[in-house]
Write a protein that holds these residues in place. Structure first.
Motif, PDB file in Angstrom:
ATOM      1  N   VAL A 114       0.848  -1.196   0.000  1.00  0.00           N
ATOM      2  CA  VAL A 114       0.000   0.000   0.000  1.00  0.00           C
ATOM      3  C   VAL A 114       0.876   1.236   0.000  1.00  0.00           C
ATOM      4  CG1 VAL A 114      -1.762   1.340   1.227  1.00  0.00           C
ATOM      5  CG2 VAL A 114      -1.833  -1.171   1.303  1.00  0.00           C
ATOM      6  N   ASP A 115       0.566   2.176  -0.862  1.00  0.00           N
ATOM      7  CA  ASP A 115       1.227   3.476  -0.829  1.00  0.00           C
ATOM      8  C   ASP A 115       0.353   4.468  -1.582  1.00  0.00           C
ATOM      9  OD1 ASP A 115       3.271   5.616  -0.860  1.00  0.00           O
ATOM     10  OD2 ASP A 115       4.594   3.979  -0.242  1.00  0.00           O
ATOM     11  N   ASN A 116       0.496   5.747  -1.260  1.00  0.00           N
ATOM     12  CA  ASN A 116      -0.260   6.779  -1.970  1.00  0.00           C
ATOM     13  C   ASN A 116       0.662   7.771  -2.664  1.00  0.00           C
ATOM     14  OD1 ASN A 116       0.722   8.161   0.266  1.00  0.00           O
ATOM     15  ND2 ASN A 116      -1.127   9.396   0.526  1.00  0.00           N
ATOM     16  N   ASP A 117       1.950   7.427  -2.752  1.00  0.00           N
ATOM     17  CA  ASP A 117       2.900   8.314  -3.404  1.00  0.00           C
ATOM     18  C   ASP A 117       2.857   8.093  -4.917  1.00  0.00           C
ATOM     19  OD1 ASP A 117       3.607   9.080  -0.902  1.00  0.00           O
ATOM     20  OD2 ASP A 117       5.454   7.902  -0.818  1.00  0.00           O
ATOM     21  N   PRO A 118       2.733   9.161  -5.700  1.00  0.00           N
ATOM     22  CA  PRO A 118       2.662   9.003  -7.160  1.00  0.00           C
ATOM     23  C   PRO A 118       3.866   8.280  -7.747  1.00  0.00           C
ATOM     24  CG  PRO A 118       2.004  11.224  -6.533  1.00  0.00           C
ATOM     25  CD  PRO A 118       2.537  10.561  -5.290  1.00  0.00           C
ATOM     26  N   ILE A 119       5.063   8.529  -7.215  1.00  0.00           N
ATOM     27  CA  ILE A 119       6.254   7.878  -7.761  1.00  0.00           C
ATOM     28  C   ILE A 119       6.208   6.377  -7.515  1.00  0.00           C
ATOM     29  CG2 ILE A 119       7.634   8.246  -5.663  1.00  0.00           C
ATOM     30  CD1 ILE A 119       8.974   8.366  -9.261  1.00  0.00           C
ATOM     31  N   VAL A 120       5.638   5.947  -6.395  1.00  0.00           N
ATOM     32  CA  VAL A 120       5.534   4.513  -6.116  1.00  0.00           C
ATOM     33  C   VAL A 120       4.520   3.873  -7.054  1.00  0.00           C
ATOM     34  CG1 VAL A 120       5.089   2.769  -4.355  1.00  0.00           C
ATOM     35  CG2 VAL A 120       6.140   4.941  -3.708  1.00  0.00           C
ATOM     36  N   LEU A 121       3.402   4.552  -7.279  1.00  0.00           N
ATOM     37  CA  LEU A 121       2.396   4.049  -8.219  1.00  0.00           C
ATOM     38  C   LEU A 121       2.997   3.870  -9.607  1.00  0.00           C
ATOM     39  CD1 LEU A 121      -0.528   3.354  -9.011  1.00  0.00           C
ATOM     40  CD2 LEU A 121      -0.938   5.804  -9.332  1.00  0.00           C
ATOM     41  N   ALA A 122       3.837   4.826 -10.005  1.00  0.00           N
ATOM     42  CA  ALA A 122       4.447   4.750 -11.329  1.00  0.00           C
ATOM     43  C   ALA A 122       5.380   3.562 -11.473  1.00  0.00           C
ATOM     44  CB  ALA A 122       5.210   6.044 -11.614  1.00  0.00           C
ATOM     45  N   HIS A 123       5.893   3.058 -10.367  1.00  0.00           N
ATOM     46  CA  HIS A 123       6.819   1.924 -10.398  1.00  0.00           C
ATOM     47  C   HIS A 123       6.195   0.657  -9.810  1.00  0.00           C
ATOM     48  CE1 HIS A 123      10.491   4.053 -11.666  1.00  0.00           C
ATOM     49  NE2 HIS A 123       9.995   5.082 -11.014  1.00  0.00           N
ATOM     50  N   ALA A 124       4.887   0.639  -9.664  1.00  0.00           N
ATOM     51  CA  ALA A 124       4.222  -0.460  -8.965  1.00  0.00           C
ATOM     52  C   ALA A 124       4.443  -1.810  -9.636  1.00  0.00           C
ATOM     53  CB  ALA A 124       2.728  -0.184  -8.841  1.00  0.00           C
ATOM     54  N   ARG A 125       4.715  -1.828 -10.931  1.00  0.00           N
ATOM     55  CA  ARG A 125       4.930  -3.122 -11.596  1.00  0.00           C
ATOM     56  C   ARG A 125       6.084  -3.895 -10.975  1.00  0.00           C
ATOM     57  NH1 ARG A 125       5.020  -2.445 -18.033  1.00  0.00           N
ATOM     58  NH2 ARG A 125       6.530  -0.840 -17.485  1.00  0.00           N
ATOM     59  N   ALA A 126       7.073  -3.166 -10.449  1.00  0.00           N
ATOM     60  CA  ALA A 126       8.213  -3.843  -9.838  1.00  0.00           C
ATOM     61  C   ALA A 126       7.821  -4.577  -8.566  1.00  0.00           C
ATOM     62  CB  ALA A 126       9.315  -2.833  -9.529  1.00  0.00           C
ATOM     63  N   LEU A 127       6.659  -4.235  -8.001  1.00  0.00           N
ATOM     64  CA  LEU A 127       6.183  -4.889  -6.780  1.00  0.00           C
ATOM     65  C   LEU A 127       5.303  -6.094  -7.081  1.00  0.00           C
ATOM     66  CD1 LEU A 127       5.233  -1.629  -4.845  1.00  0.00           C
ATOM     67  CD2 LEU A 127       7.261  -3.048  -4.476  1.00  0.00           C
ATOM     68  N   LEU A 128       5.066  -6.374  -8.354  1.00  0.00           N
ATOM     69  CA  LEU A 128       4.135  -7.434  -8.723  1.00  0.00           C
ATOM     70  C   LEU A 128       4.841  -8.617  -9.371  1.00  0.00           C
ATOM     71  CD1 LEU A 128       1.292  -5.160 -10.166  1.00  0.00           C
ATOM     72  CD2 LEU A 128       1.493  -6.124  -7.881  1.00  0.00           C
ATOM     73  N   THR A 129       6.121  -8.773  -9.069  1.00  0.00           N
ATOM     74  CA  THR A 129       6.911  -9.854  -9.664  1.00  0.00           C
ATOM     75  C   THR A 129       6.935 -11.061  -8.737  1.00  0.00           C
ATOM     76  OG1 THR A 129       8.901  -8.858  -8.709  1.00  0.00           O
ATOM     77  CG2 THR A 129       8.369  -8.281 -10.992  1.00  0.00           C
ATOM     78  N   SER A 130       5.772 -11.562  -8.424  1.00  0.00           N
ATOM     79  CA  SER A 130       5.650 -12.678  -7.489  1.00  0.00           C
ATOM     80  C   SER A 130       6.124 -13.990  -8.108  1.00  0.00           C
ATOM     81  CB  SER A 130       4.196 -12.825  -7.068  1.00  0.00           C
ATOM     82  OG  SER A 130       4.006 -13.955  -6.248  1.00  0.00           O
ATOM     83  N   THR A 131       6.469 -14.923  -7.229  1.00  0.00           N
ATOM     84  CA  THR A 131       6.662 -16.297  -7.665  1.00  0.00           C
ATOM     85  C   THR A 131       5.315 -16.859  -8.123  1.00  0.00           C
ATOM     86  OG1 THR A 131       6.211 -17.122  -5.451  1.00  0.00           O
ATOM     87  CG2 THR A 131       8.524 -16.684  -6.011  1.00  0.00           C
ATOM     88  N   PRO A 132       5.317 -17.891  -8.976  1.00  0.00           N
ATOM     89  CA  PRO A 132       4.042 -18.500  -9.381  1.00  0.00           C
ATOM     90  C   PRO A 132       3.251 -19.057  -8.202  1.00  0.00           C
ATOM     91  CG  PRO A 132       5.806 -19.170 -10.861  1.00  0.00           C
ATOM     92  CD  PRO A 132       6.457 -18.456  -9.715  1.00  0.00           C
ATOM     93  N   GLU A 133       3.973 -19.524  -7.155  1.00  0.00           N
ATOM     94  CA  GLU A 133       3.290 -20.126  -6.006  1.00  0.00           C
ATOM     95  C   GLU A 133       2.625 -19.090  -5.103  1.00  0.00           C
ATOM     96  OE1 GLU A 133       7.092 -22.522  -6.827  1.00  0.00           O
ATOM     97  OE2 GLU A 133       6.465 -20.417  -6.799  1.00  0.00           O
ATOM     98  N   GLY A 134       3.167 -17.875  -5.074  1.00  0.00           N
ATOM     99  CA  GLY A 134       2.653 -16.833  -4.191  1.00  0.00           C
ATOM    100  C   GLY A 134       1.853 -15.795  -4.957  1.00  0.00           C
ATOM    101  N   ARG A 135       1.755 -14.623  -4.339  1.00  0.00           N
ATOM    102  CA  ARG A 135       1.005 -13.550  -5.002  1.00  0.00           C
ATOM    103  C   ARG A 135       1.391 -12.218  -4.364  1.00  0.00           C
ATOM    104  NH1 ARG A 135      -5.515 -13.361  -6.301  1.00  0.00           N
ATOM    105  NH2 ARG A 135      -5.499 -11.345  -7.366  1.00  0.00           N
ATOM    106  N   THR A 136       1.464 -11.194  -5.192  1.00  0.00           N
ATOM    107  CA  THR A 136       1.628  -9.832  -4.692  1.00  0.00           C
ATOM    108  C   THR A 136       0.566  -8.960  -5.333  1.00  0.00           C
ATOM    109  OG1 THR A 136       3.177  -9.164  -6.431  1.00  0.00           O
ATOM    110  CG2 THR A 136       4.127 -10.075  -4.404  1.00  0.00           C
ATOM    111  N   ALA A 137       0.192  -7.898  -4.615  1.00  0.00           N
ATOM    112  CA  ALA A 137      -0.800  -6.953  -5.126  1.00  0.00           C
ATOM    113  C   ALA A 137      -0.468  -5.571  -4.597  1.00  0.00           C
ATOM    114  CB  ALA A 137      -2.206  -7.379  -4.703  1.00  0.00           C
TER     115      ALA A 137
END
Length: 278
Positions: A114-137
């Motif tokens: 969770v974040d509300n910073d615009p710069i973090v939103l712009a880079h959010a794809r880097a936070l979604l590189t989960s393993t197939p077994e797990g999950r990130t959102a």
């Protein structure tokens, strides 16, 4: 058969267009600059350089805080068996991110950022590189709107809130006064099931009062509120919870890595601690 993990391998599309307000310093970007990152702009570097001038070990302290986040995550996963993480105040993605640490212990770990910073939103794809077994959102949300966060469908789609969750508040609480922060933390912890954990790192002036006081003023001059806490004030966030050793401690003293750098207390200005909800 439906591939339930296909969404993680799909092209997430273009990065959202957001106004980054690059003409003024931003806490996430100043932090990135102090870490040695590249996701910052002249206003952020100007503020960061003023901090470094009056606090020469700011870079060391920032790296120590980041390393402590890694140890907190690893301990929660390895020692306490936590497999679900709710990370509020995520900041600009810097590898390894929290989910990479957790999933190195168990690939099935799940993380909601969770974040509300615009710069973090712009880079959010880097936070979604989960393993197939797990999950990130990722949720574009604000710590101050706990009701919205706790009701958010992404949270409920990703985490099972009937099972223990680690609520991680890493380097975010020092941007809020006690009057604002304590009720928010209490509301979030109250919504989690027994066996969950609260993990906190937050700034202090206890170990370097003069340097931090000057650095804090530079932040305020740049329009960034900050509140440095004593150890006792940090401990109060954990009221009613069961301490994990050693309780609240400076980041360099919180389960340090044997092969990590030996830091003097005056070089570290962040307290860390975790505790379990009974």
């Amino acid at each position: 058969m439906t591939d339930e993990h296909a969404w993680m391998r799909a092209d997430p599309g273009p990065i959202p267009t957001v106004d980054l307000h690059t003409d003024r310093a931003h806490s996430a970007r100043v932090y990135d600059y102090l870490l040695g990152g590249k996701d910052n702009f002249p206003a952020d570097r100007e503020a960061g350089d003023k901090v470094i001038t009056d606090w020469p070990t700011a870079h060391t302290a920032t790296l120590a805080a980041r390393a402590c986040m890694h140890r907190i995550t690893r301990r929660l996963a390895e020692v306490h068996g936590v497999r679900q993480f709710f990370d509020i105040g995520t900041g600009i993605p810097t590898t390894p991110n929290l989910h990479e640490i957790a999933q190195s212990v168990d690939p099935a770990c799940r993380v909601v950022y969770v974040d509300n910073d615009p710069i973090v939103l712009a880079h959010a794809r880097a936070l979604l590189t989960s393993t197939p077994e797990g999950r990130t959102a990722y949720i574009d949300g604000d710590l101050r709107d706990t009701g919205k966060l706790l009701a958010h469908p992404v949270l409920h789609e990703t985490l099972d809130l009937t099972r223990p969750v680690a609520l991680t508040l890493i380097n975010i609480l020092h941007f809020y006064s006690d009057e604002v922060a304590r009720p928010l933390v209490q509301q979030l912890v109250a919504a989690l099931p027994p066996g969950s954990f609260l993990a906190v790192t937050t700034g202090t002036a206890d170990s370097a009062p003069d340097e931090v006081a000057r650095a804090a003023q530079h932040y305020r001059n740049a329009g960034i509120d900050n509140y440095q806490r004593t150890r006792r004030q940090v401990e109060q966030f954990f009221a009613g919870l069961e301490w994990d050793e050693p309780g609240v401690a400076l980041a360099n003293r919180w389960h340090p890595d044997a092969d990590g750098p030996a830091l003097d207390d005056s070089e570290v200005t962040v307290y860390a601690g975790i505790a379990r909800k009974p």
